[in-house]
Design an enzyme around this catalytic site. Sequence first.
Site, short mmCIF file in Angstrom:
data_model
loop_
_atom_site.label_atom_id
_atom_site.label_comp_id
_atom_site.label_asym_id
_atom_site.label_seq_id
_atom_site.Cartn_x
_atom_site.Cartn_y
_atom_site.Cartn_z
N GLY A 105 0.84 -1.20 0.00
CA GLY A 105 0.00 0.00 0.00
C GLY A 105 0.88 1.24 0.00
O GLY A 105 2.10 1.16 0.17
N LYS A 106 0.31 2.37 -0.23
CA LYS A 106 1.05 3.65 -0.15
C LYS A 106 0.01 4.76 -0.10
O LYS A 106 -1.11 4.60 -0.59
CB LYS A 106 1.93 3.84 -1.39
#
Length: 441
Positions: free
Chosen positions: A112-113
């Site tokens: 994720g980011k």
Amino acid sequence: MKPSTRPVEELDLFVNANQQFEHALTWIDSIKAGIVEYLITAKRTIHVRFPVNMDDGTIRTFHGFRVLHNRARGPGKGGIRYHPDVTEAEVSALAAIMTWKTAVADIPFGGGKGGVSCNPKELSRGELRRITRRFVAELGDSIGPYTDIPAPDVYTDQQTMAWIYDTFDQMHPGQNNLAVVTGKPLEIGGSVGRDEATAQGSLFATERLLKHDIVPGVVTLDGIRVAVQGFGNAGATAARLFDEAGARIVAVSDSRGGIRSDNGLDPGAVLAHKNDTGSVTGFAGATDISNEQLLACDCDILIPAALECQIRTENAADIKARLIVECANGPVTAAADKILQQNGVFVLPDIVANCGGVVVSYFEWVQNLENQKWDLEKVQRRLRKRMVRAVDHTVEQWNSLNTRSHGAPAGRESVASLRDAALVMAIKRIATVVQQRDIWP
Ligand code: NAD
């Protein structure tokens, strides 16, 4: 002058990460139909727009997002950055890189980011606190210890992580919420060794790679000449640790330029100089050089630890290092990969070389869930073990691809790179889990 017919290279992390992914796919003989399409696209992208009271009495609306790329192997994991140029494409590419990295490191996370489009240099501490708290409130239950776990990234730090934890904790009273975020201050559940983990992991990974004796002429760090681009958290720490491990740091740089000394630089003294003056340039006894000169300098190992797309078509042929250790994410473009390979330059790819950061984030998460505090010796011993395994598996995969490649089919290069090998390994690991879990319902 006759216009150049060479296509203009796109210096875009998203484009290059996709090209590198597609290049690795040419090395996979069979994969269940539809899995690639599932892996290449992000599972979920959340956009939020939220108002914040500014110090001057006005209200400003900010745009933030969180990309959950894949969570087949576990909850999403990846940083949150605050930067004016944050884009959805960049964050999506970084989220995908996290998916491959957690698979290579074999930790039970996906990728994720996230980011908020803002300029932290122009914001007060109070404004940053209000932005962070409101952003976390807007994300709601899309982050959590078992769903998606943020961490620091560009222009976010331990304090930002403390605010994220506290906000989430206010929203979920009566339970242990420490594991919602990693990179926290030590006093509230952070792990010892997290600050140095990325560079420490890069050192462990490099030492292990050299033991495999695949980089001609570089089998130990003793006396090896190292150049480091970027002198921040990852770069300055890498320079110190490689120096302590016996290498000679012959050049370093930051955003203002670089310095070079064939006799070797003392990374501690250079850091003190940078803290005093704001830059490594002008260091006594060293020669000032440009960043381009740093990348092309005479050295054995080059460690890009600054930004993406630094080594590209126009300068890849100038690289004299025999090994590039990607401390930064995406510092080498897909086109540069080919040139480097043709010239016999090895690249230890980002998803192996800098995965030490997310490995120690995983250790922090485990300690939080178990209410434990490990000491530095335990963190480093376990980090070393993970890095050694990641490198060994990558080299094994690399050997296997290259043994099999005699009479390679059309569309495939004749020799696989370490990046191809690491990506193939990651893709296969995720594809296996997807098929074992099976598609619901
Ligand atoms: P940082 O902000 O602490 O340091 C970045 C450094 O790069 C600074 O010294 C800056 O002056 C320098 N820089 C900026 N532009 C430059 C240019 N054009 N030429 C040369 N130097 C330049 O950031 P960081 O945490 O050290 O991260 C650096 C890279 O490592 C990023 O790609 C990041 O994604 C990657 N990375 C960091 C971690 C971590 O735990 N810190 C983990 C994985 C990957």
